[in-house]
Enzyme design. Structure first.
Site, PDB file in Angstrom:
ATOM      1  N   ASN A 143       0.749  -1.196  -0.111  1.00 50.26           N
ATOM      2  CA  ASN A 143      -0.023   0.014   0.039  1.00 50.26           C
ATOM      3  C   ASN A 143       0.890   1.258   0.009  1.00 50.26           C
ATOM      4  O   ASN A 143       0.789   2.157   0.693  1.00 50.26           O
ATOM      5  CB  ASN A 143      -0.744  -0.090   1.436  1.00 50.26           C
ATOM      6  CG  ASN A 143      -1.815   1.104   1.262  1.00 50.26           C
ATOM      7  OD1 ASN A 143      -2.131   1.504   0.108  1.00 50.26           O
ATOM      8  ND2 ASN A 143      -2.229   1.715   2.149  1.00 50.26           N
TER       9      ASN A 143
ATOM     10  N   ILE B 137     -16.834  10.383  -5.759  1.00 44.46           N
ATOM     11  CA  ILE B 137     -16.338   8.878  -5.217  1.00 44.46           C
ATOM     12  C   ILE B 137     -16.888   8.950  -3.979  1.00 44.46           C
ATOM     13  O   ILE B 137     -16.917   7.631  -3.185  1.00 44.46           O
ATOM     14  CB  ILE B 137     -15.088   8.794  -5.186  1.00 44.46           C
ATOM     15  CG1 ILE B 137     -14.649   8.917  -6.982  1.00 44.46           C
ATOM     16  CG2 ILE B 137     -14.689   7.493  -4.891  1.00 44.46           C
ATOM     17  CD1 ILE B 137     -15.479   8.155  -7.682  1.00 44.46           C
TER      18      ILE B 137
ATOM     19  N   TYR C 128       1.772   7.452   0.062  1.00 44.87           N
ATOM     20  CA  TYR C 128       2.565   8.330  -0.927  1.00 44.87           C
ATOM     21  C   TYR C 128       2.817   9.963  -0.421  1.00 44.87           C
ATOM     22  O   TYR C 128       1.866  10.265   0.224  1.00 44.87           O
ATOM     23  CB  TYR C 128       1.737   8.389  -2.384  1.00 44.87           C
ATOM     24  CG  TYR C 128       0.043   8.861  -2.371  1.00 44.87           C
ATOM     25  CD1 TYR C 128      -0.030  10.368  -2.349  1.00 44.87           C
ATOM     26  CD2 TYR C 128      -0.941   8.316  -1.876  1.00 44.87           C
ATOM     27  CE1 TYR C 128      -1.091  11.027  -2.172  1.00 44.87           C
ATOM     28  CE2 TYR C 128      -2.222   8.943  -1.698  1.00 44.87           C
ATOM     29  CZ  TYR C 128      -2.084  10.104  -1.939  1.00 44.87           C
ATOM     30  OH  TYR C 128      -3.504  10.810  -1.585  1.00 44.87           O
TER      31      TYR C 128
ATOM     32  N   ARG D  41       0.588  11.867   2.184  1.00 40.93           N
ATOM     33  CA  ARG D  41      -0.397  10.913   2.571  1.00 40.93           C
ATOM     34  C   ARG D  41      -0.010   9.796   3.324  1.00 40.93           C
ATOM     35  O   ARG D  41       0.371   8.803   2.824  1.00 40.93           O
ATOM     36  CB  ARG D  41      -1.141  10.489   1.292  1.00 40.93           C
ATOM     37  CG  ARG D  41      -2.421   9.561   1.678  1.00 40.93           C
ATOM     38  CD  ARG D  41      -3.716  10.213   2.241  1.00 40.93           C
ATOM     39  NE  ARG D  41      -4.621   9.210   2.289  1.00 40.93           N
ATOM     40  CZ  ARG D  41      -5.525   9.059   3.156  1.00 40.93           C
ATOM     41  NH1 ARG D  41      -5.489  10.060   4.397  1.00 40.93           N
ATOM     42  NH2 ARG D  41      -6.531   8.354   3.097  1.00 40.93           N
ATOM     43  N   TYR D  42      -0.410   9.977   4.748  1.00 38.82           N
ATOM     44  CA  TYR D  42       0.084   8.854   5.607  1.00 38.82           C
ATOM     45  C   TYR D  42      -1.502   8.171   5.914  1.00 38.82           C
ATOM     46  O   TYR D  42      -2.257   8.772   6.249  1.00 38.82           O
ATOM     47  CB  TYR D  42       0.848   9.310   6.703  1.00 38.82           C
ATOM     48  CG  TYR D  42       1.948  10.086   6.576  1.00 38.82           C
ATOM     49  CD1 TYR D  42       2.516   9.949   5.286  1.00 38.82           C
ATOM     50  CD2 TYR D  42       2.801  10.683   7.533  1.00 38.82           C
ATOM     51  CE1 TYR D  42       3.666  10.821   5.043  1.00 38.82           C
ATOM     52  CE2 TYR D  42       3.677  11.478   7.336  1.00 38.82           C
ATOM     53  CZ  TYR D  42       4.379  11.605   5.930  1.00 38.82           C
ATOM     54  OH  TYR D  42       5.560  12.204   5.723  1.00 38.82           O
TER      55      TYR D  42
ATOM     56  N   ASP E  35     -16.314   0.202  -2.072  1.00 39.32           N
ATOM     57  CA  ASP E  35     -15.140   0.570  -2.704  1.00 39.32           C
ATOM     58  C   ASP E  35     -14.129  -0.419  -2.613  1.00 39.32           C
ATOM     59  O   ASP E  35     -13.822  -0.957  -1.474  1.00 39.32           O
ATOM     60  CB  ASP E  35     -14.698   2.022  -2.166  1.00 39.32           C
ATOM     61  CG  ASP E  35     -15.483   3.177  -2.543  1.00 39.32           C
ATOM     62  OD1 ASP E  35     -16.115   3.094  -3.480  1.00 39.32           O
ATOM     63  OD2 ASP E  35     -15.120   4.098  -1.862  1.00 39.32           O
TER      64      ASP E  35
ATOM     65  N   HIS F  78      -5.602  14.137  -6.026  1.00 39.95           N
ATOM     66  CA  HIS F  78      -4.112  14.456  -5.392  1.00 39.95           C
ATOM     67  C   HIS F  78      -3.789  15.644  -5.382  1.00 39.95           C
ATOM     68  O   HIS F  78      -2.475  15.899  -4.993  1.00 39.95           O
ATOM     69  CB  HIS F  78      -3.173  13.271  -5.207  1.00 39.95           C
ATOM     70  CG  HIS F  78      -4.065  12.139  -4.904  1.00 39.95           C
ATOM     71  ND1 HIS F  78      -4.367  11.955  -3.614  1.00 39.95           N
ATOM     72  CD2 HIS F  78      -4.438  10.962  -5.544  1.00 39.95           C
ATOM     73  CE1 HIS F  78      -5.030  10.613  -3.317  1.00 39.95           C
ATOM     74  NE2 HIS F  78      -4.980  10.074  -4.452  1.00 39.95           N
TER      75      HIS F  78
ATOM     76  N   CYS G  65     -11.168   9.893  -7.545  1.00 37.28           N
ATOM     77  CA  CYS G  65     -11.213   9.512  -6.112  1.00 37.28           C
ATOM     78  C   CYS G  65     -11.923  10.362  -5.060  1.00 37.28           C
ATOM     79  O   CYS G  65     -12.541  11.373  -5.780  1.00 37.28           O
ATOM     80  CB  CYS G  65      -9.901   9.182  -5.608  1.00 37.28           C
ATOM     81  SG  CYS G  65      -9.666   7.856  -4.373  1.00 37.28           S
TER      82      CYS G  65
END
Length: 768
Positions: free
Chosen positions: A126, A444, A525, A528-529, A612, A705, A737
């Site tokens: 992930n 979404i 990423y 983004r944690y 989802d 994002h 998203c």
């Protein structure tokens, strides 16, 4: 003495210092100097922590402000022209490539408007990496000295490190051709990029590095012959260059045996393999060692939080010693510890019994050192005894076993995973019920999580806000989102999820069989944690989880309101799963819990339900074969078990993002409507792959994002490209998203432009 090795350490800071400073930098609240200072502090702390734990081989260049693959693209000048014309600083170029950049001109700076590069899953983790993007005009050259600088930083602290770099074959193979060079096969650039690797390695050697860890994780994939052959080409060339450090070729996440001939006889100092994921490969990989080549035994799990079983780990390392000799063995983590939380000691609220079963990155340092000491003959009996006690406690605990759940899973049959009628029959009923326009618009699920939402949620969690007052607040936030969606003309609405902290944690907190951390953050990423829940036992649903909020949202609008759930495979994959029960069993347990929720939503009048499954591709075994076929079967079955207990008129949606998806995998779910991240895809063949998808589909039209706002014209152009190959009567209009990480200003503008583009095409179709 047998040495211990750690392939990499989390770079986020024990309390997310990197995230906070990076986002402050993006917001203009701190300057570049402060951002770089925090990065340097985190690196120093990480190296000192490992040194103090007694780790012998410590990685450097494992730090990144965004992504280690993107770092290499910047370092090797793999920067598409669209990012170079703005004369950005190196770190701003990095961020522009990673997340896009849009800002107005000032008296001293140019206007900037550039989208991000494609981001995809890092193998089956992930974690997401930014895909290198090559063109015929790519000119490889050293564009900085990050690996050397960070090696010297550690050296100044008195800590010798082993720099880590993604290897040339994996770097090229994981990349893609840019949209202006689609005929380019990245691996054809191998001989052009190798001189830059040579130059970098020479600079590292000149700085004092004696050994370098070169990661070639693609060795666990099904590789075509030309990629397999590329390993000998690459490492033969590197071996002939003068003044290079020794190379340890490293791979992880799976089985290297199908590619064993590709690395047999390579002129490297040693190899590292992941024996947590594939212990069966030991005999064959040990057989390829020659001369003084070392074998780094990846035996401490770099992907999960369970305490290692020292007795089994020591037994395995001893079996490796029998094959290659003790003097060639290094005890190591299976992969970088990037994928684990930083420090278990920061967990002050965990149940003591459960906490004793866990091991985070900091604790794994002691694990790898203890095993190396035990193998070397040192007295670690106290640690071994304590470990054995923990392992026994977990195996025998009542927390892990629920007989009722086991019986319910055993009773699953085909009727439980099949809708009453096929999609065409369902579609006819749904058309009449919902009467949606052509190109129906939706989102979404989540809307911006404002500071006010987070403050009130924290107050409620701490008992500073009553349940009644919190419900009033949440309902007011839901109404704001509903009225906004009505105002701009969206067709199928969502309630915005203001009550939810995370799309998996929120459900895990309401399910039996989960445990939760306070600071168990890992990087997904960029900034983004996520804080994955931990599946500690058999899973069931004590009570309804989402019905109250969804029913309220539907009660204040005439438009269809989606109930929003996270699917069983994603709940599994985005948690730390059990390692004592198969993932299939865990997924089916989750599917039954979600089936109860889906049925309750339908009974309560919420009849558009989105379940989802963004992680379904992530869980796909890396190699074709029986394991992959089995996974695809039980993953699809899990989704259908969760969603098949409803009437034909109930419309089931699902969502997928940031993966290379196969339409056949999605088809097996039998969802009525699917939405797929698409905005960063620039390969026309990708649209073509979905052209024959039988049900309805929404290919995401903007990158959630990125802070940039696409214009109406951009949306129109994007939809136009899709409609060249995809039927208009099956196409939904939606973002990539959820919108929880975006601000309201950009959300309002982007969605308004998206809806206007849908209206444009409705008018165009009506005029035909």
């Amino acid at each position: 003495m047998v040495q211990s090795s750690v392939l990499g350490f989390p770079r986020i800071g024990a309390f997310r210092e990197l995230k906070k400073t990076t986002e402050a930098y993006w917001a203009g609240k701190v300057d570049q100097e402060q951002l770089l200072k925090v990065g340097k502090e985190i690196r120093a702390n990480n190296w000192k922590l490992q040194k103090e734990a007694g780790v012998d081989i410590i990685a450097s260049n494992d730090f990144s402000y965004y992504d280690q693959v993107l770092d290499l693209s910047l370092l090797f000048n793999v920067i598409p022209d669209r990012y170079t014309k703005y004369e950005l600083s190196p770190i701003d170029t990095l961020f522009a490539m990673g997340r896009g950049l849009q800002k107005k001109a000032t008296e001293t700076t140019k206007a900037v408007d550039v989208t991000a590069l494609e981001m995809v899953k890092w193998f089956d983790a992930n974690y997401h990496y930014v895909r290198p993007t090559f063109s015929h005009s790519t000119e490889f050259k050293l564009n900085g000295s990050k690996p050397v600088d960070e090696y010297l930083e550690a050296k100044e602290l008195g800590i010798e490190t082993r720099p880590v770099v993604v290897g040339p074959v994996s770097y090229l193979y994981l990349g893609k051709a840019d949209k202006d060079s689609l005929d380019l096969e990245p691996i054809s650039l191998l001989e052009k990029i190798l001189p830059v690797y040579v130059e970098l390695l020479q600079k590292l050697a000149a700085a004092g590095a004696t050994t370098v860890q070169i990661d070639e994780p693609t060795l666990v994939l099904d590789l075509p012959e030309n990629i397999q052959a590329a390993f000998k080409t690459a490492y033969d060339i590197l071996s002939k260059a003068e003044g290079l450090p020794k190379i340890v070729l490293t791979t992880y996440f799976g089985d290297v045996r199908p590619n064993i001939e590709a690395i047999k006889g390579l002129p490297v100092a040693g190899f590292h393999f992941d024996f947590v994921r594939c212990p069966e490969q030991l005999e064959e990989v040990a057989s390829i060692l020659s001369g003084e080549q070392t074998l780094s035994v990846g035996i401490i799990d770099g992907r999960n939080i369970w305490k290692a079983d020292f007795a089994k780990a020591i037994e395995f390392v001893n079996s490796a010693i029998e094959k290659v000799g003790k003097d060639k063995i290094i005890v190591a983590t299976s992969s970088s510890l990037l994928h684990t939380p930083v420090d278990l000691e920061n967990e002050k609220k965990l149940d003591a019994q459960i906490k004793d079963w866990f091991s985070f990155a900091t604790q794994k340092l002691s694990e790898v050192v203890t095993i190396a000491k035990a193998i070397s003959g040192e007295d670690v009996s106290e640690a071994l005894e304590a470990n054995a006690k923990s392992i026994k406690s977990r195996a025998e605990s009542e927390l892990t076993n629920d007989e009722a759940v086991k019986q319910r899973v055993a009773a699953i049959d085909e009727t439980l995973s099949t809708r009453k009628n096929p999609f065409p029959a369902r579609l006819a009923v749904q058309k009449e019920k919902y009467n949606l326009p052509l190109f129906p618009t939706t989102t979404i699920g989540s809307f911006p999580q404002t500071k006010d939402i987070r403050i009130n949620r924290n107050k409620f969690a701490k008992g500073e806000l009553s349940a009644e007052d919190y419900e009033k607040f949440i309902n007011s936030e839901i109404e704001k989102v509903v009225r906004f969606q009505e105002e701009i003309g969206l067709d199928v609405l969502v309630h915005g999820e203001p009550e939810r902290n995370d799309m998996v944690q929120y459900f895990g907190e309401q399910l039996k069989g989960f445990a939760f951390t306070t600071n168990g953050w890992v990087q997904s990423y960029g900034s983004r944690y996520v804080r994955p829940p931990v599946i500690v036992g058999d899973v069931s649903r004590p009570a309804a989880m989402t019905v109250k909020e969804s029913v309220y949202a539907q009660s204040i609008t005439e438009k269809p309101m989606k109930g929003m759930l996270t699917g069983p495979v994603t709940c599994l994959r985005w948690s730390f799963p059990r390692n004592d029960v198969s993932q299939k069993v865990q997924s089916l347990q989750l599917s039954l819990a979600l089936r109860d929720e889906v049925n309750d939503l339908e009974k309560a009048g919420v009849t558009v339900i989105q379940v989802d499954e963004p992680a379904i591709r992530e869980g796909l075994p890396l190699r074709a074969g029986a394991e992959r076929s089995d996974y695809l079967q039980w993953a699809a079955e899990s989704f259908r078990v969760a969603t098949s207990g409803v009437e034909d008129s109930t419309q089931i949606h699902s969502h997928f993002c940031y993966s290379d998806l196969d339409p056949n995998h999605i088809k097996a779910l039998d969802a009525d409507v699917v939405s797929i991240e698409f905005s960063k895809k620039d390969d026309p063949n990708y649209i073509q792959e979905f052209s024959n998808y039988p049900n309805h589909i929404g290919l995401g039209l903007f990158d959630i994002h990125s802070p940039r706002i696409p214009s109406k014209e951009e949306f129109i152009a994007r939809i136009g490209e899709i409609l060249k190959v995809y039927p208009a009567d099956k196409f939904w209009v939606n973002p990539d998203c959820g919108l929880k990480t975006r601000g309201w200003e950009e959300t309002r503008a982007s969605l308004t432009n998206m809806v206007e583009a849908a209206k444009y095409y409705r008018e165009k179709e009506a005029a035909k």
